[in-house]
Design a protein around this motif. Sequence first.
Motif, mmCIF file in Angstrom:
data_model
loop_
_atom_site.group_PDB
_atom_site.id
_atom_site.type_symbol
_atom_site.label_atom_id
_atom_site.label_comp_id
_atom_site.label_asym_id
_atom_site.label_seq_id
_atom_site.Cartn_x
_atom_site.Cartn_y
_atom_site.Cartn_z
ATOM 1 N N ARG A 253 0.815 -1.215 0.000
ATOM 2 C CA ARG A 253 0.000 0.000 0.000
ATOM 3 C C ARG A 253 0.843 1.255 0.000
ATOM 4 O O ARG A 253 0.434 2.293 -0.509
ATOM 5 C CB ARG A 253 -0.932 -0.015 1.213
ATOM 6 N N ASN A 254 2.019 1.170 0.574
ATOM 7 C CA ASN A 254 2.939 2.307 0.553
ATOM 8 C C ASN A 254 4.362 1.790 0.533
ATOM 9 O O ASN A 254 4.618 0.606 0.770
ATOM 10 C CB ASN A 254 2.699 3.230 1.749
ATOM 11 N N GLU B 10 5.706 -0.139 3.767
ATOM 12 C CA GLU B 10 5.109 -1.376 4.277
ATOM 13 C C GLU B 10 6.089 -2.535 4.136
ATOM 14 O O GLU B 10 6.638 -2.791 3.057
ATOM 15 C CB GLU B 10 3.816 -1.695 3.536
ATOM 16 N N ILE B 11 6.309 -3.257 5.240
ATOM 17 C CA ILE B 11 7.231 -4.398 5.229
ATOM 18 C C ILE B 11 6.463 -5.659 4.852
ATOM 19 O O ILE B 11 5.459 -6.002 5.492
ATOM 20 C CB ILE B 11 7.887 -4.589 6.609
ATOM 21 N N ILE B 12 6.907 -6.354 3.821
ATOM 22 C CA ILE B 12 6.298 -7.627 3.418
ATOM 23 C C ILE B 12 7.401 -8.599 3.025
ATOM 24 O O ILE B 12 8.563 -8.229 2.855
ATOM 25 C CB ILE B 12 5.323 -7.459 2.229
ATOM 26 N N CYS C 206 11.284 -6.933 3.350
ATOM 27 C CA CYS C 206 11.672 -5.534 3.376
ATOM 28 C C CYS C 206 10.522 -4.697 2.834
ATOM 29 O O CYS C 206 9.465 -5.218 2.486
ATOM 30 C CB CYS C 206 12.939 -5.294 2.548
ATOM 31 N N SER C 207 10.743 -3.405 2.720
ATOM 32 C CA SER C 207 9.754 -2.507 2.138
ATOM 33 C C SER C 207 10.069 -2.291 0.665
ATOM 34 O O SER C 207 11.170 -2.608 0.188
ATOM 35 C CB SER C 207 9.772 -1.163 2.866
ATOM 36 N N ALA C 208 9.100 -1.736 -0.051
ATOM 37 C CA ALA C 208 9.339 -1.393 -1.451
ATOM 38 C C ALA C 208 10.449 -0.353 -1.559
ATOM 39 O O ALA C 208 11.253 -0.375 -2.503
ATOM 40 C CB ALA C 208 8.047 -0.877 -2.077
ATOM 41 N N GLU C 209 10.498 0.540 -0.594
ATOM 42 C CA GLU C 209 11.535 1.571 -0.601
ATOM 43 C C GLU C 209 12.917 0.937 -0.530
ATOM 44 O O GLU C 209 13.854 1.360 -1.232
ATOM 45 C CB GLU C 209 11.317 2.516 0.574
#
Length: 847
Positions: A172-173, A176-178, A225-228
């Motif tokens: 979603r942003n 967000e850690i996935i 990790c996050s997308a960032e």
Amino acid sequence: MREGLPHIVLSGFNEKEKFRSKSIGRNPEIPIQDRHSHGVGILTSYNEAISQGNSRKQATVSITSESGIYLEVISVPSCQLQLDSLDTTKSYSLKSLHIEGDREIAVIFVPDNKRQDFSNKLVAYLNPEKDVINKKTSIASPKNRKLIDSIEQIRLASLRSFWTDKPSTYPRNDQEIIWWEVWVNWSDKAGTPLEIANNLAERIGAETTQSYLTFFKTAVFLIKCSAEQLQSAPELIGNLSELRRAQASPNISITLGATDQHELATNLHQRTTFTTSSKTSVCILDTGINYNNPLLSLTCSRDKSDCWDASWQHFDMYGSGTAYNDHGSRQAGLVLYGLELQELLFSNGSFIAPYHIESARIFPQVGVNDPKLYGAVTVDTANKIEITNPDWNRVYSMAVTAEPSGPTGYPSSWSAEIDYFTSGYQDEKQRLFIISAGNNQTLTPHTDYWDQVNLSEIEDPAQSWNALTVGACTFLTTIDDPTFNNWSAFAHPGDISPSSRSSLQWAWRKQAPYKPEVVAEGGNRLLSPNRQELSDADCVSLLTTSGRSSGLLLETTKDTSAASGIVSRDAGILTSEYPNFWPETIRGLMVHSANWTNQMFSRYGLLQKEHNSTTAKETMLRTVGHGVIDIDKARHSADNLLTLISQEQIQPFTKDPGKESKATDAKLNEMMLYELPWPIEILQSLQDTNVKLKVTLSYFIEPNPGRKGYRSRYSYQSHGLRFEVIRPEQSLPNFKKFVNGLTTEDGEDYSGPEGDNSGWHFGPQLRKRGSIHSDYWQGDAAQLAKMNYIAVYPVGGWWKYKTSGESWRKNARFSLIVTIEAPEEVSDVAVDIYTPVQTLVDLSVSV
């Protein structure tokens, strides 16, 4: 009339012939663009993307040996990109393909030293002196026209460009850690994928696991990790292919409650006989099996149990104060006793258990697995089981599914790993997997159950091509529990079970197999008098074993888990009775014996009124498959019910002599033509008698799991096979010309197939999905007497193309099953079509 006769296995009665396809593929037309404005626009966007990529790459150093830039190539609306031209291997390579609206979006990798190659194609397109003259029309067109005119825009790829799951599942942003599934191109020579995973995790400050999967030219690992954090991955990894969300914990449907007595179980235990020398097993991949339950202890034991994690208990102990999940034990009861447990408990008859039950635990006692790849967990545990008794014939049974995160119907890492495992790619040992279709957990009393099934999509990994996927139907409508006075059965007897799922709404429906292939009893629901409430009462559920060692040893269960247990039992019975039959044959026999119930035919009639016949048939195939298995027909023939079985192989593809080592695509190679031993005189004597011919072709494919669109050369399946049956009034030469393109090269006229092809229920277009094809013909016996030629021939797959390496040399196994069914008597005379065919086969063997 004699019943219980062995099926007739054919040796011979066929010959291989060189083959060429007669089909001509059609692709959507590519619109003609204005050469100058379109070409300049594409060249400009290409150069801008390269410039942006240079700026982004300056701050990074690649982890992999190859350095380059990823680009998105976007098609013009309603047009297919020229994938062959976007994957040249030497210059640039296609990584993934997905569809957004009416546009295709391809991600390609351009190595740093090959950037000029694509520019050169654009420059040639813009140069009239490079025009190509069409030999047939004498019309000139720009060089590379199809490639360039199909493209609307080229831009630098972003992290989202590699996302091949549902768009809605993307984080979603950026914070967000996935857990991400990272798919990379791979080869055995490159070593372990963990090096890339660990280096990437260290570089971006992420978490990884030590689990990974490898397929043909593909490896998959996980990063948390996050997308960032992951934004720099395209610059760091030169072989990145796609990104997906790691699968969530599978959803197991469990019904609690128990109804029975320990004395009944103990008595049945004493009346059960088990042959310890049996070399057949049904291996249940689940939560473990309590082999101390006296109803299970003769066939299952500690020596036949293992866990993915060696520290886990083999099963959960009831009353131990920790979590208790006996789903695996409930499955074991159905696999062993089927629907007969109630009758066995209250009778004095003996029971013979013909196969072992093995327990492969793939779930921990508490919580859920770490987000490791479920394909690896499943197959690694199965491999552990095989170590102890590697020569056993196994049926793998798994009633564990998860909601798909990607486009429905598309292969996932989990389903592809099952296809990989069952195909025998690594060890040339094919395996039979049976998987439940998954359950609808949000049933409502306010919507027709048929509509709810059609809207509930089959779950992961039941889209596996090689596995037999099982949906649920029900015949349970009796309400003998006074608690439910005035309640009514929700589903009609013989119809789909309310909680079952279908593949009718799959996003990949046009290419995906028909799932489920079969259905079995999965219980019903009860509808309250005011029609506002549903109940899964014991009286419309199935009796089975619990996970306890004493006391309440029986439980109830339901839904597609129960149905898959029953079908696994059928597979165990067939495998123990026919140990020399291939897994492809066992799967084929079960589908071959299946039929729609009367209620299902009534559904089909209603659908025909609402839609055309083709839509009605496809709806049925994607909801109930081929129907309910008739285990007696699957096991045995009879005087009036003749089943012929052939286990054969062909080499689908070849290369011309002298070109074997060149990087060129292979071509179709050979087909198998059967002249079956046919009871011609008997059939001719039954003129004006209606008979039935059923044909099933079953084979396994090797998967190509990366989401490159699964069309043309980038198909998921390694190869495909098809069958054709000669028409009643068709000559053999005409039949050969109809099937095989090589036979029309002799200069003789061919104006199309002779004879009438009516009488087939599904027809050649509907029956071609997946890797099991089954259809039946009904008509006059005198016509069937002329239908004794069958051709089995190959169609395309990724084995055929130069990117498959040496795979074009491989052979493809298949099982062909043919049944003739006639009335038991005609004019008070018993019909025997079995004996004359058995005589012909015996004579052939002796000769």
